[in-house]
Design a protein around this motif. Sequence first.
Motif, short mmCIF file in Angstrom:
data_model
loop_
_atom_site.label_atom_id
_atom_site.label_comp_id
_atom_site.label_asym_id
_atom_site.label_seq_id
_atom_site.Cartn_x
_atom_site.Cartn_y
_atom_site.Cartn_z
N THR A 105 0.90 -1.27 -0.04
CA THR A 105 0.04 -0.08 0.02
C THR A 105 0.97 1.12 -0.01
N GLU A 107 0.85 3.57 2.19
CA GLU A 107 1.38 3.41 3.62
C GLU A 107 2.47 2.88 3.99
N ASP A 108 2.39 1.44 3.12
CA ASP A 108 3.71 0.76 3.18
C ASP A 108 4.86 1.36 2.60
N ASP A 110 5.41 4.49 1.87
CA ASP A 110 5.95 5.63 2.72
C ASP A 110 6.49 5.18 3.98
#
Length: 207
Positions: A105, A107-108, A110
């Motif tokens: 994702t 988020e992963d 980043d």
Amino acid sequence: MSIPWADIGAVSTAGLSAIATWGAWLAARRSAKTAEAVARIERQRWHADLTPQFDISIERSESGRAALSIRLVGPLPLGRLDEIAVRIVSSDDMDRTARLPGGPTQEDLDAQVWGPCRFTHGADGADENGQTVAPFSLSVGTGRPFSIERTRPPHWQEGPDVERRWRDEWLNAPMRLVITCTREEFEPWVVPCDVEVPTAVRVRWLN
């Protein structure tokens, strides 16, 4: 019918006075704008002249980690910085935007440190991902060390040689920082820095 010359003269005088007043107001406004522009340019020049200067290096330690030394070396008129925020950013210029269904994702992506080093979680107020430390202040001529360690490959990368491939990817890459500096009465400064990882530290981390 007589012409009221006195009235006409009074009206003319009033008109000229109004024009003079308007002219004075216009001149004052232009003068104020010029003064404001000059002051703004002077503030920008002074701000640029006071851009913080850092001496940053990585030193080997005996714990299997290393120390990132950050010293504020100038300019002397700056005196001090009220707050310094350091963030590790990607050591390359790759665009890491999540695009593949079922892949990592955003988020992963980043959360991962894309480079050779990260801050040691639990030390110096470092965040969970090792990207930042707690903000701090420095006076010109002073500095402080921060604990850093070798980055680990992302959890979604697999394979028996994933560790080796990850180390090889960042073997000669710098540790890239963005330092945001603030001081009262000044706009913030944003200072990017590339920090070379010494051979001694690289060799230790390869073992």
